[in-house]
Scaffold this motif. Structure first.
Motif, PDB file in Angstrom:
ATOM      1  N   ASP A 642       0.846  -1.201   0.000  1.00 37.82           N
ATOM      2  CA  ASP A 642       0.000   0.000   0.000  1.00 37.82           C
ATOM      3  C   ASP A 642       0.882   1.252   0.000  1.00 37.82           C
ATOM      4  O   ASP A 642       1.181   1.836   1.042  1.00 37.82           O
ATOM      5  CB  ASP A 642      -0.913  -0.036   1.226  1.00 37.82           C
ATOM      6  CG  ASP A 642      -1.876   1.146   1.275  1.00 37.82           C
ATOM      7  OD1 ASP A 642      -2.023   1.832   0.245  1.00 37.82           O
ATOM      8  OD2 ASP A 642      -2.470   1.367   2.353  1.00 37.82           O
ATOM      9  N   PHE A 648      -6.170   0.591   1.276  1.00 38.41           N
ATOM     10  CA  PHE A 648      -6.603  -0.389   0.292  1.00 38.41           C
ATOM     11  C   PHE A 648      -5.576  -0.410  -0.842  1.00 38.41           C
ATOM     12  O   PHE A 648      -4.760   0.511  -0.995  1.00 38.41           O
ATOM     13  CB  PHE A 648      -8.002  -0.088  -0.248  1.00 38.41           C
ATOM     14  CG  PHE A 648      -8.130   1.248  -0.936  1.00 38.41           C
ATOM     15  CD1 PHE A 648      -7.793   1.399  -2.283  1.00 38.41           C
ATOM     16  CD2 PHE A 648      -8.594   2.368  -0.241  1.00 38.41           C
ATOM     17  CE1 PHE A 648      -7.910   2.631  -2.919  1.00 38.41           C
ATOM     18  CE2 PHE A 648      -8.701   3.602  -0.877  1.00 38.41           C
ATOM     19  CZ  PHE A 648      -8.365   3.736  -2.215  1.00 38.41           C
ATOM     20  N   ASP A 678      -9.575  -8.687  -5.820  1.00 37.50           N
ATOM     21  CA  ASP A 678     -10.720  -7.784  -5.670  1.00 37.50           C
ATOM     22  C   ASP A 678     -12.032  -8.574  -5.783  1.00 37.50           C
ATOM     23  O   ASP A 678     -12.737  -8.500  -6.783  1.00 37.50           O
ATOM     24  CB  ASP A 678     -10.642  -6.689  -6.737  1.00 37.50           C
ATOM     25  CG  ASP A 678     -11.766  -5.666  -6.597  1.00 37.50           C
ATOM     26  OD1 ASP A 678     -12.350  -5.573  -5.497  1.00 37.50           O
ATOM     27  OD2 ASP A 678     -12.046  -4.978  -7.598  1.00 37.50           O
ATOM     28  N   ARG A 684     -10.979  -1.780  -5.431  1.00 36.49           N
ATOM     29  CA  ARG A 684     -10.173  -1.578  -4.221  1.00 36.49           C
ATOM     30  C   ARG A 684     -10.049  -2.917  -3.489  1.00 36.49           C
ATOM     31  O   ARG A 684     -11.050  -3.593  -3.273  1.00 36.49           O
ATOM     32  CB  ARG A 684     -10.803  -0.548  -3.295  1.00 36.49           C
ATOM     33  CG  ARG A 684     -10.898   0.853  -3.874  1.00 36.49           C
ATOM     34  CD  ARG A 684     -11.633   1.764  -2.893  1.00 36.49           C
ATOM     35  NE  ARG A 684     -11.646   3.142  -3.330  1.00 36.49           N
ATOM     36  CZ  ARG A 684     -12.522   3.644  -4.198  1.00 36.49           C
ATOM     37  NH1 ARG A 684     -13.458   2.841  -4.725  1.00 36.49           N
ATOM     38  NH2 ARG A 684     -12.478   4.907  -4.551  1.00 36.49           N
ATOM     39  N   THR A 686      -9.353  -4.575  -0.052  1.00 39.82           N
ATOM     40  CA  THR A 686      -9.260  -4.309   1.383  1.00 39.82           C
ATOM     41  C   THR A 686      -8.344  -5.324   2.055  1.00 39.82           C
ATOM     42  O   THR A 686      -7.933  -6.321   1.450  1.00 39.82           O
ATOM     43  CB  THR A 686     -10.645  -4.383   2.036  1.00 39.82           C
ATOM     44  OG1 THR A 686     -11.134  -5.731   1.915  1.00 39.82           O
ATOM     45  CG2 THR A 686     -11.617  -3.416   1.372  1.00 39.82           C
ATOM     46  N   GLU A 688      -9.217  -7.384   4.337  1.00 38.88           N
ATOM     47  CA  GLU A 688      -9.936  -8.654   4.420  1.00 38.88           C
ATOM     48  C   GLU A 688      -9.869  -9.421   3.101  1.00 38.88           C
ATOM     49  O   GLU A 688      -9.690 -10.642   3.076  1.00 38.88           O
ATOM     50  CB  GLU A 688     -11.391  -8.411   4.822  1.00 38.88           C
ATOM     51  CG  GLU A 688     -11.587  -7.962   6.268  1.00 38.88           C
ATOM     52  CD  GLU A 688     -11.240  -6.486   6.472  1.00 38.88           C
ATOM     53  OE1 GLU A 688     -11.069  -6.083   7.634  1.00 38.88           O
ATOM     54  OE2 GLU A 688     -11.135  -5.746   5.465  1.00 38.88           O
ATOM     55  N   GLU A 689     -10.011  -8.698   1.992  1.00 38.71           N
ATOM     56  CA  GLU A 689      -9.920  -9.345   0.679  1.00 38.71           C
ATOM     57  C   GLU A 689      -8.516  -9.888   0.435  1.00 38.71           C
ATOM     58  O   GLU A 689      -8.339 -10.988  -0.105  1.00 38.71           O
ATOM     59  CB  GLU A 689     -10.316  -8.353  -0.420  1.00 38.71           C
ATOM     60  CG  GLU A 689     -11.805  -8.049  -0.475  1.00 38.71           C
ATOM     61  CD  GLU A 689     -12.143  -6.982  -1.502  1.00 38.71           C
ATOM     62  OE1 GLU A 689     -13.137  -7.151  -2.224  1.00 38.71           O
ATOM     63  OE2 GLU A 689     -11.394  -5.975  -1.594  1.00 38.71           O
TER      64      GLU A 689
END
Length: 728
Positions: A642, A648, A678, A684, A686, A688-689
């Motif tokens: 990042d 994100f 994604d 985006r 995240t 968690e993703e």
């Protein structure tokens, strides 16, 4: 295959091997007089000393029943038989609870998962294709749950000195779950059904347990601040029973001795004795592992094997080609600092990635997380595979707040045990499969074996197997285990007042030894302080005192490991602290048992080898195959990619990450890699993703990142590089 060849600490422990004969290396250690335990160890009040028990075995008198195995089931069977007036012998080749019975999740639970799976089975398509068998299966499993509730109630009401209730929260962040838990579409509505299911669960105990209830998101956050607050709808709370499993097992074994059973640890069965010219077993040749090496012939009218996941090894004494009956399933546990969980509440993940329940429980001032489920042969070492440790930590990350992610270095101890999954090899064709424990008799040798079940049903299992031996009425429902007589809720206060113990130590002693804690405190030495006046601690961070080591020697403890692992729970709670305490425990045992300096040195060496087999803060990735990292590690990698610190990842940042890894991508390759990450399709990625993508499967970029993470620099390198830097 059991891995005896990699267990040098077995010199002080005669445990499971491929046969019940002893290795030459063990014989060299044990058969010399230096290994003999003294005859002068002071016995406990009302209980014969270990030396007296060995003397009874050597007398050659015939017993009504001989039980081989001193775990919860074997010790329970000895207690049941002795309380019915039978002449009983019980031998255990290691220490009491040295295997499965000390490595549980510490719950005496009534089986809420079995309630769900039985309902799922009843509501399956099998109800249409095979209705009779489906209903029978449901009824059998449901009645097993009812039996668990009855046994749980017995333990909480009769053995209150060993057990306590613990509330367990089930957090819900949605009202509809897919894929559904337990593999049935109906359970996609489990968040809505949970309050009603838990009330029904309470009813199976006739509401003798504390009532289940619902917590709203605000109350749940106050009660369990460690929980992630993201979209939390509510938490359903129910109660299960908790105990110190090895202590309960030892209390059962010593209660059997108190009721007249000749029960002894470190007595190894070598070979069966058969009647002359026949196949019926009439006894066993055994050896006192801590004695001078002579064989002991123990004869009995009936023999019972109670070896848990090692039962088939015992059965090989009947026939080396015997048909297997018991499959082991390993369950790993991780111990974390106490701050990861409230002192008085646990958490349940009912829908882990492999469908197993994962408990997150307060225990002995720490946080216990477990368990995994993997079918494999049982081993004597408690070491937990690094793959399973990482899996547990990853599952923890689902529920904990982002600012309290579990780090791999937080693991204070990790270990695993084996649950025995049993079938009846002597059942007639077409007999139904057991949903619980199995009791089977070999028609040729006459030997019974019992396997399967769970900690909750130890008493029921003992009753069932002894019912196969005698028609005398079972009495164990009326028996309080050792320390129960005279125990009250104020026992810890009385210990503080009478013996000048600190409050934490007094509470520990009362909940461990019950009323027998007063006898233990008589052995305590002055601290030299104004307060507490008595009870020198083994380690400043734990409530264990030196007097417990002396008392344990009178409870048949024979090795440093017995005390470090089971009489106290140091090895199970904190590997490094346990290692620090080995030398001091050895010094006290040397004084109590009369060891020579040579024996002490070997005991210390082997105890440290044993403690070293537990997991700890430093991972052992030598045999790891799982590439998953903990959430904290993944978060560091995410931050490294990042570049702008936005929280994100965008397409450009993922492309730059590939370039830094030496893997530049075409536009098409980048699109494919980014689309894998994604999952929401909003452009985006995240945290968690990214976590889900990392712990899943993927294309070339996924493989390259995993290779770089697992084979390149360690995670500390990422932290030093800071945001925007990648490995390599």
């Amino acid at each position: 295959m059991l891995k005896a060849s990699i267990q040098p600490w077995r010199r002080i422990r005669a445990r499971a091997a491929l046969s019940f004969s002893t290795t030459a290396h063990e014989k060299r250690y044990y058969e010399g007089p230096k290994a003999s335990l003294p005859r002068s160890v002071t016995p406990l009040k009302g209980i014969p000393s270990r030396f007296e028990q060995i003397s009874d075995l050597r007398r050659g008198e015939e017993y009504d029943v001989l039980i081989i195995g001193g775990g919860a089931t074997g010790s329970g069977a000895a207690l049941d038989a002795a309380s019915r007036g039978l002449k009983v012998a019980c031998i255990e080749r290691g220490d009491f609870a040295s295997e499965t019975s000390s490595r549980s999740t510490k719950l005496i639970w009534a089986g809420i998962r079995y309630l769900a799976t039985s309902a799922a089975g009843l509501l399956s398509k099998n109800l249409l294709t095979n209705p009779v068998e489906t209903v029978k299966d449901f009824y059998g499993e449901f009645m097993m749950v009812v039996g668990c509730h009855q046994e749980r109630r017995f333990m909480l009401e009769k053995q209150s000195h060993l057990t306590n209730w613990v509330p367990i929260a089930i957090p819900f962040d949605k009202y509809f779950v897919w894929p559904p838990p337990f593999g049935h579409p109906l359970f996609s509505l489990f968040p809505v059904l949970a309050p009603f299911v838990l009330k029904f669960y309470d009813s199976l105990s006739n509401f003798s347990c504390p009532p289940s209830y619902i917590m709203g998101p605000r109350k749940a956050a106050d009660q369990f601040p460690q929980l992630s607050h993201r979209n939390l709808k509510f938490a359903a709370v129910f109660y299960e029973a908790q105990h110190n499993d090895s202590r309960t097992n030892i209390a059962i074994a010593l209660s059997a001795a108190e009721h007249g059973a000749t029960i002894c640890n470190y007595v190894e069965g070598k070979e069966l004795i058969f009647e002359e010219g026949g196949k019926k077993a009439v006894g066993i040749k055994a050896r006192d592992v801590m004695g001078e090496g002579e064989d002991i012939e123990i004869r009995a009218k009936k023999i019972i094997f109670a070896g848990g996941p090692y039962t088939d090894l015992m059965r090989k004494m009947e026939d080396k080609d015997t048909k297997p009956a018991v499959q082991g399933a390993s369950g790993s546990h991780v111990v974390l600092p106490g701050y990861y969980c409230p002192q008085d509440m646990g958490l349940l993940d009912y829908n882990t990635s492999d469908g197993r329940f994962l408990f997150f429980l307060p225990w002995q001032g720490h946080t216990l997380v477990g368990t995994t489920d993997k079918k494999c042969d049982a081993e004597t070492l408690p070491s937990a595979p690094e793959d399973e440790i990482q899996w547990i930590l990853n599952e923890c990350g689902k529920y904990l707040s982002r600012d309290l992610r579990v780090r791999r270095s937080d693991v204070q101890s990790a270990w695993r045990g084996w649950r025995p999954l049993a079938v009846d090899p002597h059942a007639p064709p077409g007999a139904p499969a057991s949903r619980d424990h199995v009791i089977s008799e070999n028609p040729e040798t006459g030997i019974l074996f019992i396997a399967g079940g769970k900690w909750t049903t130890w008493r029921e299992m003992a009753e069932d197997v002894i019912n196969r031996v005698t028609d005398r009425k079972c009495k164990t429902l009326d028996i309080k285990l050792l320390g129960g007589e005279g125990f009250t809720r104020n026992t810890h206060v009385k210990l503080t007042q009478k013996h000048g113990m600190g409050s934490t130590v007094a509470e520990h002693l009362a909940k461990t030894y019950g009323a027998r804690a007063f006898d233990l405190c008589e052995l305590s030495r002055p601290t030299g302080k104004s307060w507490p006046r008595f009870g020198i601690p083994l380690h400043p961070q734990f409530p264990y005192i030196e007097a417990e080591v002396v008392y344990a020697c009178r409870e048949y403890a024979c090795t440093i490991e017995d005390i470090i692992s089971r009489r106290t729970r140091l090895a199970f709670l904190n590997k490094e602290v346990a290692m620090d305490c080995v030398d001091r425990v050895g010094e006290i045992m040397q004084r109590e048992l009369g060891w020579s300096d040579e024996i002490l040195a070997e005991q210390v060496e082997n105890a440290k080898l044993y403690v070293g087999s537990y997991g700890g803060p430093v991972p052992d990735k030598s045999s790891a195959t799982l590439r998953n990292a903990t959430f904290r590690d993944i978060l560091d990698i995410f931050k490294a990619i990042d570049e702008d610190g936005s929280g994100f990842l965008d397409r450009t940042e993922v492309g730059h990450a590939g370039e830094r890894l030496g893997f530049p991508m075409t536009a098409e390759e980048l699109d494919a890699a980014f689309d894998e990450m994604d999952s929401s399709g909003d452009g985006r990625v995240t945290v968690e993703e990214f976590e889900k993508w990392w712990n899943g499967s993927g294309g070339d970029l996924h493989e390259k990142m995993h290779k770089e993470f697992t084979m390149g620099k360690d995670i500390e390198s990422i932290r030093e590089m800071g945001s925007g830097a990648m490995l390599g």
